[in-house]
Scaffold this active site. Structure first.
Site, PDB file in Angstrom:
ATOM      1  N   HIS A 160      32.507  31.832  41.688  1.00 36.08           N
ATOM      2  CA  HIS A 160      31.209  31.289  42.113  1.00 36.08           C
ATOM      3  C   HIS A 160      30.056  32.258  41.864  1.00 36.08           C
ATOM      4  O   HIS A 160      28.888  31.864  41.913  1.00 36.08           O
ATOM      5  CB  HIS A 160      31.258  30.839  43.574  1.00 36.08           C
ATOM      6  CG  HIS A 160      31.218  31.944  44.584  1.00 36.08           C
ATOM      7  ND1 HIS A 160      30.811  31.732  45.885  1.00 36.08           N
ATOM      8  CD2 HIS A 160      31.526  33.267  44.498  1.00 36.08           C
ATOM      9  CE1 HIS A 160      30.868  32.872  46.552  1.00 36.08           C
ATOM     10  NE2 HIS A 160      31.302  33.807  45.741  1.00 36.08           N
ATOM     11  N   GLY A 202      40.067  48.435  37.191  1.00 38.74           N
ATOM     12  CA  GLY A 202      39.696  47.770  35.957  1.00 38.74           C
ATOM     13  C   GLY A 202      38.563  46.793  36.142  1.00 38.74           C
ATOM     14  O   GLY A 202      37.991  46.657  37.235  1.00 38.74           O
ATOM     15  N   ASP A 203      38.244  46.097  35.055  1.00 39.39           N
ATOM     16  CA  ASP A 203      37.139  45.151  34.984  1.00 39.39           C
ATOM     17  C   ASP A 203      37.693  43.813  34.515  1.00 39.39           C
ATOM     18  O   ASP A 203      38.241  43.706  33.412  1.00 39.39           O
ATOM     19  CB  ASP A 203      36.094  45.683  33.992  1.00 39.39           C
ATOM     20  CG  ASP A 203      34.932  44.730  33.774  1.00 39.39           C
ATOM     21  OD1 ASP A 203      34.906  43.658  34.387  1.00 39.39           O
ATOM     22  OD2 ASP A 203      34.045  45.080  32.971  1.00 39.39           O
ATOM     23  N   PHE A 204      37.575  42.775  35.344  1.00 38.15           N
ATOM     24  CA  PHE A 204      38.182  41.492  34.967  1.00 38.15           C
ATOM     25  C   PHE A 204      37.490  40.816  33.788  1.00 38.15           C
ATOM     26  O   PHE A 204      37.990  39.836  33.255  1.00 38.15           O
ATOM     27  CB  PHE A 204      38.302  40.541  36.154  1.00 38.15           C
ATOM     28  CG  PHE A 204      37.064  40.331  36.990  1.00 38.15           C
ATOM     29  CD1 PHE A 204      35.880  39.855  36.433  1.00 38.15           C
ATOM     30  CD2 PHE A 204      37.087  40.573  38.355  1.00 38.15           C
ATOM     31  CE1 PHE A 204      34.758  39.635  37.201  1.00 38.15           C
ATOM     32  CE2 PHE A 204      35.965  40.355  39.148  1.00 38.15           C
ATOM     33  CZ  PHE A 204      34.794  39.888  38.562  1.00 38.15           C
ATOM     34  N   ASP A 225      40.553  45.896  41.071  1.00 32.21           N
ATOM     35  CA  ASP A 225      39.101  45.906  41.239  1.00 32.21           C
ATOM     36  C   ASP A 225      38.549  47.202  40.659  1.00 32.21           C
ATOM     37  O   ASP A 225      39.306  48.032  40.136  1.00 32.21           O
ATOM     38  CB  ASP A 225      38.705  45.777  42.719  1.00 32.21           C
ATOM     39  CG  ASP A 225      37.422  44.973  42.910  1.00 32.21           C
ATOM     40  OD1 ASP A 225      36.447  45.237  42.170  1.00 32.21           O
ATOM     41  OD2 ASP A 225      37.391  44.094  43.786  1.00 32.21           O
TER      42      ASP A 225
END
Length: 356
Positions: free
Chosen positions: A263, A244-246, A215
């Site tokens: 969602h 990190g950044d998904f 995250d």
């Protein structure tokens, strides 16, 4: 004259038949006052002051610094649905059904209530007609920027959101972890895993598993993996955190979990995240999308409520099984099976489509 009498009688019959519908619609229209009262009670911390037994509104007002008359009226409404109960002496007690309103309850929902009724959720829901007119989220027009951009600039609101999500998750993580058979020795990556509540339950149930909590740095700063279960992980050190950044990349793993992530986002953004997951899968690995799966038909389902929250405040939505299958296919994944859980969420298991 006879025709006029017949017409009058017909009109009277129609009016009589229509009154129950009108009463029902009006009753539903004032339903928003219940969550408003629930928020007021949660914000005041009323439940925390009823642990030792019933108290009068005056006693509760003195303990919470609130107005006794207003507090009585709020608790009277909440008592109609069983969270509190008023006795013949005018005292209120906390019922077993309302116990989760305590901040120190074993599984507390107080932070979840404060998040779900926060102005960032409440105001866009109240202006949902914007979505019907403009076709997008109402949040941007109200707050001047997208949902997560606002959170990035407002640390206090972001804290309410993350605490609320953790609170919602605490009640569902153990049943979800128990609903799936994780392969022995697997490296399990919780993508966008927040404070690590689900990963902690997965590791506690699977002593051979290794976990990765992935995250943003400011979220990982509040992780609970170092604490014992039920809300933390096994203290044996079978976990690590990765920042990190998904939307950019995902750590490699045998099982990649995305709980209440997709969602939040539109289809194109979801496909981007899923493609990163596909690229990060070990041979034979699987991606677990853990979200509400909207069933067909007219029966109530909390996912249908949450879907409107997504529409009002974010760009995402709750999806059907067919919706998930289509997203996964675009990302090089195939839907393998949908695993129901005892919660509102299901586990949508997918595996990599063989490369030609």
């Amino acid at each position: 004259m006879a025709d006029e009498k017949t017409a009058d009688a017909k009109t009277a019959d129609e009016l009589a038949a229509g009154r129950p519908s009108a009463a029902l619609v009006v009753a539903q229209a004032v339903g928003f006052l219940y969550p408003a009262a629930l928020r007021a009670a949660a914000a005041a911390g009323v439940a925390d002051h009823l642990v030792d037994g019933p108290r009068t509104p005056a006693e509760l007002a003195a303990a919470t610094g609130k107005d006794a008359g207003a507090l009585h009226r709020v608790l009277r409404l909440l008592s109609t649905r069983g969270l509190f109960a008023e006795d013949d002496r005018g005292r209120f007690r906390l019922t077993p059904a309302g116990d989760a309103l305590r901040s120190d309850a074993p599984v507390s929902a107080r932070s979840a209530v404060l998040m779900l009724t926060d102005p960032t959720m409440w105001r866009p829901a109240g202006e949902m007609s914007r979505c019907l007119t403009d076709g997008g989220s109402a949040f941007d027009a109200i707050f001047g920027m997208p949902f997560f951009d606002h959170f990035a600039r407002d640390a206090a609101t972001a804290a309410v959101f993350h605490a609320g999500m953790a609170s919602m998750s605490d009640a569902e993580n153990a049943p979800i972890a128990a609903a799936y058979d994780f392969p022995d020795g697997a490296r399990v990556v919780d993508v966008g895993g927040g404070y690590g509540g689900l990963l902690g339950e997965v590791l506690a149930a699977g002593p051979t598993l290794h976990g990765v909590l992935y995250d943003r740095a400011h979220v990982l700063a509040g992780h609970r993996l170092a604490t014992p279960p039920p809300h933390g992980a096994d203290p044996q050190g079978r976990w690590e955190t990765v920042e990190g950044d998904f939307f950019a990349a995902v750590p490699t793993g045998d099982v990649l979990m995305l709980k209440r992530i997709l969602h939040d986002w539109d289809d194109e953004q979801c496909v981007t995240v899923l493609r990163h997951c596909r690229a990060a899968l070990s041979p034979g690995g699987r991606v677990l999308v853990i979200d509400a799966v909207i069933p067909p038909g007219n029966e109530p389902h909390q996912g249908k409520d949450l879907d409107l929250m997504m529409m009002a405040s974010l760009t995402g939505r709750e999806r059907t099984e067919a919706d998930f299958a289509a997203l996964l296919a675009r990302a090089g994944l195939r839907l393998h099976r949908v695993h129901p859980t005892p919660t509102v969420l299901s586990i949508v298991e997918s595996r990599a489509t063989p490369t030609p």
